[in-house]
Design a protein around this motif. Structure first.
Motif, PDB file in Angstrom:
ATOM      1  N   GLN A 147       2.609   1.825  -3.394  1.00 60.12           N
ATOM      2  CA  GLN A 147       1.732   2.382  -4.425  1.00 60.12           C
ATOM      3  C   GLN A 147       1.447   3.856  -4.162  1.00 60.12           C
ATOM      4  OE1 GLN A 147      -1.381  -0.974  -4.486  1.00 60.12           O
ATOM      5  NE2 GLN A 147      -1.088  -0.446  -6.645  1.00 60.12           N
ATOM      6  N   TRP A 148       1.237   4.210  -2.900  1.00 61.94           N
ATOM      7  CA  TRP A 148       1.005   5.623  -2.558  1.00 61.94           C
ATOM      8  C   TRP A 148       2.230   6.465  -2.903  1.00 61.94           C
ATOM      9  CZ3 TRP A 148       3.310   9.293   0.469  1.00 61.94           C
ATOM     10  CH2 TRP A 148       2.585  10.454   0.737  1.00 61.94           C
TER      11      TRP A 148
ATOM     12  N   ARG B 138      -3.226   0.484  -9.761  1.00 62.55           N
ATOM     13  CA  ARG B 138      -3.184   1.799  -9.132  1.00 62.55           C
ATOM     14  C   ARG B 138      -3.653   1.654  -7.688  1.00 62.55           C
ATOM     15  NH1 ARG B 138      -0.825   2.120 -13.103  1.00 62.55           N
ATOM     16  NH2 ARG B 138      -0.995   3.616 -14.821  1.00 62.55           N
ATOM     17  N   LEU B 139      -3.385   2.671  -6.897  1.00 61.79           N
ATOM     18  CA  LEU B 139      -3.768   2.614  -5.484  1.00 61.79           C
ATOM     19  C   LEU B 139      -5.266   2.875  -5.368  1.00 61.79           C
ATOM     20  CD1 LEU B 139      -2.959   2.281  -2.553  1.00 61.79           C
ATOM     21  CD2 LEU B 139      -2.446   4.727  -2.463  1.00 61.79           C
ATOM     22  N   GLU B 140      -6.038   1.791  -5.315  1.00 63.92           N
ATOM     23  CA  GLU B 140      -7.486   1.909  -5.198  1.00 63.92           C
ATOM     24  C   GLU B 140      -7.971   1.503  -3.811  1.00 63.92           C
ATOM     25  OE1 GLU B 140      -8.822  -0.568  -8.336  1.00 63.92           O
ATOM     26  OE2 GLU B 140      -8.206   0.812  -9.936  1.00 63.92           O
TER      27      GLU B 140
ATOM     28  N   ARG C  86      -1.955  -8.036  -6.642  1.00 64.80           N
ATOM     29  CA  ARG C  86      -0.839  -7.182  -6.227  1.00 64.80           C
ATOM     30  C   ARG C  86       0.135  -7.939  -5.332  1.00 64.80           C
ATOM     31  NH1 ARG C  86      -3.369  -2.015  -3.499  1.00 64.80           N
ATOM     32  NH2 ARG C  86      -4.941  -3.531  -2.852  1.00 64.80           N
TER      33      ARG C  86
ATOM     34  N   SER D 249       2.626  -0.557 -10.906  1.00 62.88           N
ATOM     35  CA  SER D 249       1.998   0.355 -11.859  1.00 62.88           C
ATOM     36  C   SER D 249       2.198  -0.125 -13.294  1.00 62.88           C
ATOM     37  CB  SER D 249       2.578   1.762 -11.693  1.00 62.88           C
ATOM     38  OG  SER D 249       2.054   2.653 -12.655  1.00 62.88           O
TER      39      SER D 249
ATOM     40  N   THR E 183       0.828  -1.213   0.000  1.00 67.49           N
ATOM     41  CA  THR E 183       0.000   0.000   0.000  1.00 67.49           C
ATOM     42  C   THR E 183       0.860   1.260   0.000  1.00 67.49           C
ATOM     43  OG1 THR E 183      -1.811  -1.123   1.170  1.00 67.49           O
ATOM     44  CG2 THR E 183      -1.737   1.286   1.301  1.00 67.49           C
TER      45      THR E 183
ATOM     46  N   GLN F  44      -6.563   0.526   0.128  1.00 73.22           N
ATOM     47  CA  GLN F  44      -5.443   0.472   1.074  1.00 73.22           C
ATOM     48  C   GLN F  44      -5.664  -0.703   2.013  1.00 73.22           C
ATOM     49  OE1 GLN F  44      -3.892   3.982   2.771  1.00 73.22           O
ATOM     50  NE2 GLN F  44      -4.692   5.354   1.179  1.00 73.22           N
TER      51      GLN F  44
ATOM     52  N   GLY G  77       6.356   0.121  -6.202  1.00 71.11           N
ATOM     53  CA  GLY G  77       5.199   0.835  -6.734  1.00 71.11           C
ATOM     54  C   GLY G  77       5.261   0.962  -8.246  1.00 71.11           C
TER      55      GLY G  77
ATOM     56  N   GLN H 294       2.502   6.970  -6.615  1.00 70.04           N
ATOM     57  CA  GLN H 294       1.480   7.907  -7.086  1.00 70.04           C
ATOM     58  C   GLN H 294       1.891   9.350  -6.805  1.00 70.04           C
ATOM     59  OE1 GLN H 294      -1.314   7.181  -8.717  1.00 70.04           O
ATOM     60  NE2 GLN H 294      -2.197   9.246  -8.737  1.00 70.04           N
TER      61      GLN H 294
END
Length: 424
Positions: free
Chosen positions: A52-53, A98-100, A125, A93, A49, A102, A89, A56
């Motif tokens: 990915q954040w 994508r970070l959808e 993931r 990607s 998580t 958490q 990340g 982004q």
């Protein structure tokens, strides 16, 4: 034999050795990534998580000023460098994720409940992040074969390289790092690659300013990524600088100065460039990272869990995690059989002595080993297995050196016996 023939043989040998290294990497990758029934680590979901954040914010939104860099995710955010998170990340990607959602481990749920909930939350993931860990682990292990070939000029160094790779592959700390979506393997990957490149330059690199600056910049960049993956990578950074200084002291070679200077310039630049949480106040941010150990100890105190306070405790847990429990067979339970532990201990210290015996060749790795072992003893706050990963390659390299040395001695003894019979 002409120079052209020698060069041709050297190129052929190089192709063979790199091919063997590639095959080793494939075997390790399929061995690690092919195992699916091994549960879930409590930190995997959070690292995925956070990764990915971070990707982004860093690459997509290019938002470096937000306070979220300083406040979100606790010790997984502000107190942890970003390189590993950005790599993970970026990989996710590139696979279209994508970070959808958490996903985090919930201490209120049981381990089995967490596994069910997080597996559903993470979906593919988790599988892809683990595959990336297996890829990095396979390259790390196979690179040790190249390192052995580079440092030990011996007809048996290829056997030592195979044994080194086997010992590293089989170590339980490496098995954990290569199977779970954790950041430790990123640090070891970058550290190993940097050290292999440096040793290659020491042995075969052209002695010129351009070569020293070029290879020094490459090693400095990679070691910067190691430190920016996890602060324990700083142990390798100290090691490569110490080896460069020792190289100058041994050879009195001015080119070593140019090489070492790149190791001082590039790592800090790389580290700062990819850690926006440090930009508002660099020294305060680094201070928080360095004292992450105290934060972990305080947290464990609150939970009533084990942590390391004294040097004797540190030595004890180092012995258990790195040496005694190096090869744990799951089918035999959670306790390492006494015989296996004794053999591991004998191999560790015999390998260390073999490296000292061959110190004319192995001195760079001896420097690395002394620094990483000392740093691990001083810094590691808990007996968590993966925290001891930086000290594991030294064990593996020692076993490989021992094997190569013994084979050389046995071969020399046979040659002497054959000469004696011929003379008689």
């Amino acid at each position: 034999m002409s120079k052209k023939e020698v060069d041709s043989m050297s190129k052929t040998f190089g192709v063979i050795m790199y091919s063997v290294s590639f095959i080793i990497g494939l075997v390790v990758f399929f061995a690690y990534s092919g195992v699916r029934q091994y549960g879930m680590n409590v930190d995997e979901a959070t690292w995925i998580t956070v990764s990915q954040w971070s990707f982004q914010k860093f690459f997509v939104e290019r938002d470096f000023d937000t306070d979220e860099w300083l406040t979100l995710y606790g010790t997984f955010g502000l107190h942890t460098p970003n390189a590993a998170k950005l790599v993970m990340g970026s990989f996710l990607s590139s696979q279209g994720f994508r970070l959808e959602r958490q996903c985090h481990w919930d201490s209120k749920l049981s381990s089995d409940e967490n596994k069910t909930v997080l597996s559903e939350c993470l979906g593919d993931r988790l599988r892809l992040a683990r595959i990336l860990s297996s890829i990095l682990a396979s390259v790390t292990v196979s690179s040790m074969f190249i390192l052995m070939i580079t440092l030990l000029p011996s007809r048996w160094n290829w056997v030592g390289g195979l044994v080194t790779c086997s010992a590293l592959f089989a170590h339980q700390a490496m098995r954990e790092a290569g199977r779970y979506a954790l950041i430790d393997i990123y640090m070891l990957f970058f550290s190993t690659i940097a050290f292999v490149i440096q040793c290659w330059w020491l042995r075969f690199g052209r002695r010129s300013i351009a070569s020293a600056v070029g290879y020094g910049s490459l090693v400095g960049t990679v070691i910067g990524l190691a430190v920016a993956s996890k602060l324990s990578g700083a142990l390798t950074a100290i090691s490569v600088v110490a080896v460069a200084i020792a190289d100058y002291w041994i050879r009195r070679d001015k080119y070593a100065v140019f090489f070492a200077s790149m190791l001082i310039i590039w790592p800090p630049l790389i580290f700062l460039a990819i850690n926006p949480q440090l930009w508002p106040n660099v020294w305060e941010g680094i201070y928080l990272m360095l004292f992450h150990r105290s934060i972990i100890i305080d947290y464990l105190d609150e939970l009533g869990l084990i942590h390391i306070e004294t040097l004797s405790e540190s030595l004890n847990w180092f012995f258990i995690r790195v040496i005694w429990d190096s090869i744990r067979v799951a089918s035999l339970g959670n306790t390492t059989p006494y015989v296996v532990g004794v053999i591991s201990t004998l191999l560790y210290f015999a390998g260390f002595l073999a490296m000292i015996w061959r110190s004319k060749d192995t001195w760079p790795f001896l420097v690395y080993g002394i620094i990483t072992i000392s740093g691990t003893l001083v810094w590691v706050p808990t007996p968590t297995l993966r925290y001891y990963l930086p000290a594991v390659p030294f064990f593996a390299f020692g076993v490989g050196t021992l094997t190569s040395t013994l084979l050389e001695k046995m071969n020399a003894s046979r040659s002497d016996c054959s000469s004696d019979r011929g003379d008689s």
